[in-house]
Write an enzyme that holds these catalytic residues in place. Structure first.
Site, PDB file in Angstrom:
ATOM      1  N   SER A 199       2.338   3.492   0.657  1.00 27.58           N
ATOM      2  CA  SER A 199       1.927   4.872   0.347  1.00 27.58           C
ATOM      3  C   SER A 199       2.038   5.150  -1.152  1.00 27.58           C
ATOM      4  O   SER A 199       1.229   5.887  -1.719  1.00 27.58           O
ATOM      5  CB  SER A 199       2.754   5.889   1.133  1.00 27.58           C
ATOM      6  OG  SER A 199       4.087   5.969   0.623  1.00 27.58           O
ATOM      7  N   SER A 200       3.041   4.560  -1.821  1.00 22.15           N
ATOM      8  CA  SER A 200       3.198   4.842  -3.259  1.00 22.15           C
ATOM      9  C   SER A 200       2.031   4.259  -4.048  1.00 22.15           C
ATOM     10  O   SER A 200       1.515   4.886  -4.979  1.00 22.15           O
ATOM     11  CB  SER A 200       4.527   4.289  -3.781  1.00 22.15           C
ATOM     12  OG  SER A 200       4.590   2.900  -3.616  1.00 22.15           O
TER      13      SER A 200
ATOM     14  N   SER B 239      -2.477  12.366   2.584  1.00 17.04           N
ATOM     15  CA  SER B 239      -2.526  10.980   3.037  1.00 17.04           C
ATOM     16  C   SER B 239      -2.482  10.861   4.553  1.00 17.04           C
ATOM     17  O   SER B 239      -1.864  11.670   5.229  1.00 17.04           O
ATOM     18  CB  SER B 239      -1.351  10.205   2.442  1.00 17.04           C
ATOM     19  OG  SER B 239      -1.477   8.835   2.745  1.00 17.04           O
TER      20      SER B 239
ATOM     21  N   GLY C 241       6.656   6.375   2.512  1.00 17.59           N
ATOM     22  CA  GLY C 241       7.912   5.624   2.447  1.00 17.59           C
ATOM     23  C   GLY C 241       8.208   4.845   3.709  1.00 17.59           C
ATOM     24  O   GLY C 241       9.350   4.764   4.138  1.00 17.59           O
TER      25      GLY C 241
ATOM     26  N   LEU D  50       3.998   0.909   4.198  1.00 16.16           N
ATOM     27  CA  LEU D  50       2.548   0.677   4.256  1.00 16.16           C
ATOM     28  C   LEU D  50       1.865   0.986   2.924  1.00 16.16           C
ATOM     29  O   LEU D  50       0.677   1.278   2.862  1.00 16.16           O
ATOM     30  CB  LEU D  50       1.918   1.501   5.395  1.00 16.16           C
ATOM     31  CG  LEU D  50       2.487   1.216   6.790  1.00 16.16           C
ATOM     32  CD1 LEU D  50       1.726   2.002   7.859  1.00 16.16           C
ATOM     33  CD2 LEU D  50       2.435  -0.287   7.122  1.00 16.16           C
TER      34      LEU D  50
ATOM     35  N   ASP E 264       0.871  -4.269  -4.098  1.00 17.75           N
ATOM     36  CA  ASP E 264       0.439  -3.091  -3.330  1.00 17.75           C
ATOM     37  C   ASP E 264      -0.714  -2.374  -4.019  1.00 17.75           C
ATOM     38  O   ASP E 264      -1.723  -2.041  -3.386  1.00 17.75           O
ATOM     39  CB  ASP E 264       1.614  -2.115  -3.132  1.00 17.75           C
ATOM     40  CG  ASP E 264       2.704  -2.683  -2.234  1.00 17.75           C
ATOM     41  OD1 ASP E 264       2.575  -3.843  -1.812  1.00 17.75           O
ATOM     42  OD2 ASP E 264       3.675  -1.957  -1.960  1.00 17.75           O
TER      43      ASP E 264
ATOM     44  N   GLU F 140       3.161   2.903 -10.290  1.00 25.56           N
ATOM     45  CA  GLU F 140       4.060   2.189  -9.377  1.00 25.56           C
ATOM     46  C   GLU F 140       5.367   1.820 -10.070  1.00 25.56           C
ATOM     47  O   GLU F 140       6.438   1.820  -9.455  1.00 25.56           O
ATOM     48  CB  GLU F 140       3.385   0.902  -8.875  1.00 25.56           C
ATOM     49  CG  GLU F 140       2.551   1.067  -7.616  1.00 25.56           C
ATOM     50  CD  GLU F 140       3.388   1.089  -6.345  1.00 25.56           C
ATOM     51  OE1 GLU F 140       3.933   2.169  -5.992  1.00 25.56           O
ATOM     52  OE2 GLU F 140       3.485   0.051  -5.682  1.00 25.56           O
TER      53      GLU F 140
END
Ligand SMILES: Nc1ncnc2c1ncn2[C@@H]1O[C@H](COP(=O)(O)OP(=O)(O)OP(=O)(O)O)[C@@H](O)[C@H]1O
Ligand SMILES: C[C@@](O)(CCO)CC(=O)[O-]
Ligand SMILES: [Mg+2]
Length: 390
Positions: free
Chosen positions: A157-158, A147, A152, A155, A219, A208
């Site tokens: 990322s998960s 990535s 964390g 932004l 997200d 998620e």
């Protein structure tokens, strides 16, 4: 979200790359989990999942950012998964993850990672094992996820991890068709049709859930569909914004965990339902006003200050005067109010507040973005700030 696939190659050389962007939340984080509106935009920073055939009937998971490199014989995975679970993948039908149906998974992941695992590695591996076995079944594969996003830091990322993984696995098993014209060593990013993006998005949401506990879905939805959107109770509205937005993102480098922060807000809401409800309502109003401003045709003044506009700085930014248009003045005020309310629900942090204070001394407002507790801070910049001044 976009995909690339090495085509025209025999199955043993098949390679799928799927990439998904991070996001920035302009307004409405946390309250959105409780049903209010939020506004978010996709970022030009991506997570890429690469899926290739595995070797020796095994599955390899390589997550360099988390220091994870695990290899399992498929037989081992079968033993964990078959407990209460049919090994009959149905990629077109999204399965819901329930911890009770995977009784051995937690202990297995913990034991695989050992004592010195990076925080959050367990959630990433668990989400992978769920998505992989549910979408692909037990096929030997080698999966690597890298990535451009800080992991964390607010932004998304998960979500980008779950979207890229879901898309890659769905393409690898043939559920997403990709055109055949690419050469094996050429990478062309291809957009996927909306129906398939919706499928990716629903799988990613399940991932998620494993990482976040109680995600609103904003997200993964922004990472899947892109653009600037308003999100409310699972509904997205694309905002054809008229206002070019310029912002600065500052990473406090303070680590935090979205799952814990979301759970903390939920507990506070249980203790003080009326007060927290009023704060969520205020955040909702702010998000709605942000939407209205974004949809109002831009009155960018093209270099000269006009009546009603506010001077930000004439000295600090070099020879170019910096001022805010009326829309920017309103947006800045909303950012300031949103940050105050986020502080009130307990998700700010000293590192965030000190950045807010520093930018406020330049008459620029900032707020946390994403789950807060550290992570990134967003500062809205007036349009009249030239890129070279920063
Ligand atoms: N590149 C990656 N490789 C492996 N796991 C990742 C990667 N990116 C994210 N993750 C998983 O997501 C977790 C971080 O998710 P978290 O929701 O706490 O932060 P975020 O998504 O960056 O921020 P926010 O949810 O506030 O936008 C990591 O601990 C890991 O489990
Ligand atoms: C904190 C939160 O509102 C945003 C995280 O980026 C959680 C969510 O909406 O899932
Ligand atoms: Mg997250």
């Amino acid at each position: 979200m976009a995909m690339a696939m090495a085509m025209g190659a025999p199955r043993e050389q098949l390679r799928v790359d799927a990439r998904a962007p991070g996001k920035v939340i302009l307004s409405g984080e946390h309250a959105v989990v409780h049903g209010t509106s939020a506004v978010a935009a996709a970022l030009g920073l991506y997570t890429t999942a690469t899926i290739r055939p595995g070797v020796d009937d095994g599955c390899v998971l390589d997550l360099p950012q988390l220091g994870v490199n695990l290899k399992w014989p498929l037989k081992v995975i079968e033993e964990i998964v078959t407990q209460g679970h049919l090994l009959d993948p149905k990629p077109a039908h999204v399965a819901s993850y329930a911890e009770s149906e995977w009784p051995q998974l937690g202990a297995f992941v913990e034991q695989q990672l050992g004592l010195h695992a990076v925080k959050g590695a367990d959630a990433a591996v668990t989400a992978f094992l769920f998505l992989y076995t549910s979408i692909l079944g037990l096929q030997p594969v080698t999966v690597r996820v890298t990535s451009e996003l800080p992991v964390g830091a607010g932004l998304g990322s998960s979500a980008a991890y779950c979207v890229a993984l879901s898309a890659g696995l769905l393409a690898y098993c043939g559920e997403i068709d990709l055109p055949q014209e690419n050469g094996a060593d050429r990478k062309t990013w291809i957009d996927v049709n909306e129906k398939k993006i919706d499928l990716v998005n629903r799988w990613a949401f399940e991932g998620e859930r494993i990482i976040h506990g109680r995600p609103s879905g904003i997200d993964n939805t922004v990472s899947s569909f892109g653009y600037v959107v308003k999100f409310k109770q699972g509904q997205i509205t694309r905002l054809h914004t008229q206002l070019p937005l310029r912002m600065l993102l500052t990473n406090t480098q303070v680590g935090r965990n979205t799952k814990a922060l979301v759970a903390g807000v939920g507990e506070r809401a249980l203790r003080h339902p009326a007060a927290m409800g009023a704060i969520f309502k205020a955040i909702d109003e702010i998000a709605e006003e942000v939407v209205t401003i974004l949809l109002t045709p831009s009155e960018n003044s093209g270099g000269e200050k006009k009546k009603g506009e506010e001077i930000v700085s004439t000295e600090e930014c070099g020879p170019h005067p910096v001022f805010k248009t009326e829309q920017e003045v309103r947006l800045q005020e909303l950012v300031e109010m949103n940050q105050g309310l986020l502080q009130g629900i307990g998700v700010s942090h000293l590192s965030i507040e000190s950045i807010c204070q520093i930018t406020a001394s330049y008459r620029l407002q900032s707020k946390l973005t994403g789950a807060g507790g550290g992570g990134c801070v967003l500062t809205l910049l007036p349009h009249s700030i030239l890129p070279r001044t920063f």
